[in-house]
Design an enzyme around this catalytic site. Structure first.
Site, PDB file in Angstrom:
ATOM      1  N   ASP A 183       0.828  -1.221   0.000  1.00  0.00           N
ATOM      2  CA  ASP A 183       0.000   0.000   0.000  1.00  0.00           C
ATOM      3  C   ASP A 183       0.857   1.263   0.000  1.00  0.00           C
ATOM      4  O   ASP A 183       0.356   2.361  -0.224  1.00  0.00           O
ATOM      5  CB  ASP A 183      -0.978   0.008   1.181  1.00  0.00           C
ATOM      6  CG  ASP A 183      -0.314  -0.047   2.557  1.00  0.00           C
ATOM      7  OD1 ASP A 183       0.933  -0.114   2.631  1.00  0.00           O
ATOM      8  OD2 ASP A 183      -1.049  -0.023   3.571  1.00  0.00           O
ATOM      9  N   TYR A 217       8.306   6.918  16.795  1.00  0.00           N
ATOM     10  CA  TYR A 217       8.715   8.051  15.942  1.00  0.00           C
ATOM     11  C   TYR A 217       7.724   9.211  16.090  1.00  0.00           C
ATOM     12  O   TYR A 217       6.509   9.031  15.912  1.00  0.00           O
ATOM     13  CB  TYR A 217       8.752   7.638  14.467  1.00  0.00           C
ATOM     14  CG  TYR A 217       9.831   6.623  14.102  1.00  0.00           C
ATOM     15  CD1 TYR A 217      10.968   6.436  14.895  1.00  0.00           C
ATOM     16  CD2 TYR A 217       9.714   5.866  12.937  1.00  0.00           C
ATOM     17  CE1 TYR A 217      11.949   5.520  14.539  1.00  0.00           C
ATOM     18  CE2 TYR A 217      10.693   4.941  12.576  1.00  0.00           C
ATOM     19  CZ  TYR A 217      11.804   4.775  13.386  1.00  0.00           C
ATOM     20  OH  TYR A 217      12.764   3.863  13.026  1.00  0.00           O
ATOM     21  N   TYR A 274      12.084   2.995  -0.512  1.00  0.00           N
ATOM     22  CA  TYR A 274      11.445   1.666  -0.546  1.00  0.00           C
ATOM     23  C   TYR A 274      10.185   1.710  -1.398  1.00  0.00           C
ATOM     24  O   TYR A 274      10.013   0.906  -2.333  1.00  0.00           O
ATOM     25  CB  TYR A 274      11.112   1.191   0.878  1.00  0.00           C
ATOM     26  CG  TYR A 274      10.110   0.041   0.913  1.00  0.00           C
ATOM     27  CD1 TYR A 274      10.438  -1.206   0.370  1.00  0.00           C
ATOM     28  CD2 TYR A 274       8.838   0.201   1.470  1.00  0.00           C
ATOM     29  CE1 TYR A 274       9.516  -2.257   0.386  1.00  0.00           C
ATOM     30  CE2 TYR A 274       7.930  -0.843   1.501  1.00  0.00           C
ATOM     31  CZ  TYR A 274       8.258  -2.067   0.958  1.00  0.00           C
ATOM     32  OH  TYR A 274       7.352  -3.099   0.971  1.00  0.00           O
ATOM     33  N   LYS A 286       9.409  -0.239  -4.979  1.00  0.00           N
ATOM     34  CA  LYS A 286       8.284  -1.175  -5.161  1.00  0.00           C
ATOM     35  C   LYS A 286       7.370  -0.678  -6.289  1.00  0.00           C
ATOM     36  O   LYS A 286       6.853  -1.470  -7.080  1.00  0.00           O
ATOM     37  CB  LYS A 286       7.467  -1.308  -3.864  1.00  0.00           C
ATOM     38  CG  LYS A 286       8.161  -2.070  -2.746  1.00  0.00           C
ATOM     39  CD  LYS A 286       8.477  -3.526  -3.083  1.00  0.00           C
ATOM     40  CE  LYS A 286       7.244  -4.383  -3.250  1.00  0.00           C
ATOM     41  NZ  LYS A 286       7.615  -5.813  -3.492  1.00  0.00           N
TER      42      LYS A 286
END
Ligand code: NAD
Ligand code: TYD
Length: 340
Positions: A126, A207, A150, A154
């Site tokens: 997603d 975070y 990343y 993808k």
């Protein structure tokens, strides 16, 4: 579909998918995996003696090795889980992400074309949709807008798969899954990291404000949906897979602490991830129309996962003692030593 090549089958979702396949079908399953830091043969230990299973140590960027494996095992279907997968590592060093997630996908597609395989399934994420503002859910027809190295790599893989469908009419499908949790997940990802840290009374580095939202789904629900797409999905189509509900990270952390009966004092807010996507949210109507629905809510999925780590220290303790320590220091050393 008789002989399946499961690339990345020694990783988290791949290993769960191999278990799922062997317990639901009578296929031959060949795992093809480079065994990076994230690959772990302990996750496949219980099926080592199953005559329907074989392991090949190989890199999906190595066309010769891929072709040799397809010939040797008479492969008719590829399900591609092989990837570099951790956003934080992609921020530290994107190189391997571009290699495996983009070039590796190209190598596999070329092999599908050359051998005229029956089917290629690309396991995607997603994260290709980017940050999703409140009030919207990503549909498969939405534009992609990746924001981390990343997610961008993808997305590159997905676009190649689409291009090979359009140009060469390859028999492909793509699934875009939300965050998976469950057995055998490398403890760099948040749920196993926080669970194993909490078990050792170590801080949980949240975070920023911790109010980012993720759709945490149980890995075997995801595997069931991929299996359904392989059997009933329409060629050339993309399917979102998730629970269709998302929760804040702070709620996820609270579930872990409550399940383990640990104190909230373990929570430590640290400097946020650069470019951190605040929210992912999927519209799952399309996969539901194939007859699938999630069996677990995010809350249930997280509880089951925590329980598994509690009972399977043999699996995660050695992983956390190895190279992981160096990564942990690089990723969290300064963050944990300073106030955000
Ligand atoms: P993982 O990091 O746990 O495992 C990846 C596996 O791929 C490892 O076994 C590794 O050794 C192998 N691998 C890496 N590079 C390779 C190469 N060049 N050749 C052969 N093998 C290689 O990943 P995961 O969490 O199981 O994710 C599997 C797939 O699902 C990935 O494509 C990922 O993008 C996608 N995905 C993951 C999630 C999630 O929450 N984990 C969610 C949605 C989609
Ligand atoms: P992660 O498991 O890395 O998955 P992704 O970033 O691919 O969704 O992280 C899930 C969420 O948890 C994400 O919002 C980032 C956050 N997170 C932390 O707060 N602390 C951490 O140490 C990690 C690894 C993640």
């Amino acid at each position: 579909m008789k002989n399946l090549l499961i690339t990345g089958g020694a990783g988290f979702i791949g290993a769960n998918f191999v278990h799922y396949l062997l317990s639901h079908h009578d296929y031959r399953v060949v795992v093809f995996d480079k065994l990076t830091y994230a690959g772990n043969l302990n996750s496949l230990k219980d099926i080592t003696n199953d005559r329907r299973y074989a392991f090949v140590h190989g890199d999906i960027c190595d066309a010769e090795m891929v072709e040799q494996t397809i010939r040797q095992h008479d492969i008719d279907t590829i399900v591609n889980f092989a990837a570099e997968t951790h956003v934080d590592r992609s921020i530290l060093d994107p190189d391997a992400f571009i290699q495996t997630d983009v070039y590796g996908t190209y190598v596999l597609l070329e092999a599908v074309r050359k051998f005229g395989l029956q089917r290629y399934h690309q396991v995607s994420t997603d994260e290709v949709y980017g940050h999703i503002p409140a009030g919207h859910r990503s549909r498969e027809s939405d534009q992609v807008a990746p924001r981390s190295p990343y997610a961008a790599s993808k997305t590159g893989g997905d676009l190649l798969v689409r291009a090979y469908y359009t140009t060469y009419n390859l028999p492909v499908t793509i699934s875009r899954g939300s965050n998976n949790v469950g057995p055998y997940q490398y403890p760099e990802k948040v749920v196993p990291l926080f669970t194993t840290n909490a078990l050792d009374d170590q801080p949980l580095p949240v975070y920023g404000d911790g109010r980012q939202m993720r759709d945490y789904q149980y890995v075997l629900d995801h595997c069931e949906a991929i299996d359904l797409i392989l059997h009933k999905g329409e060629i050339g189509e993309i399917y979102n897979i998730g629970t269709g509900t998302e929760i804040e990270n702070l709620e996820m952390v609270q579930i872990i602490l409550d399940t383990l009966k640990k104190s909230p004092n373990l929570i430590k807010h640290v400097t946020d991830r650069p470019g951190h996507d605040r929210r992912y949210a999927l519209d799952i109507a399309k996969i539901k129309s194939l007859g699938w629905q999630p069996r677990h809510t995010p809350q249930e999925a997280i509880r089951l996962t925590v329980q598994w780590y509690l009972e399977n220290e043999w699996w995660w303790r050695p992983v956390k003692e190895g190279d992981f320590q160096e990564y942990y220091q690089q990723q969290y050393g300064e963050r944990l030593a300073t106030e955000p």
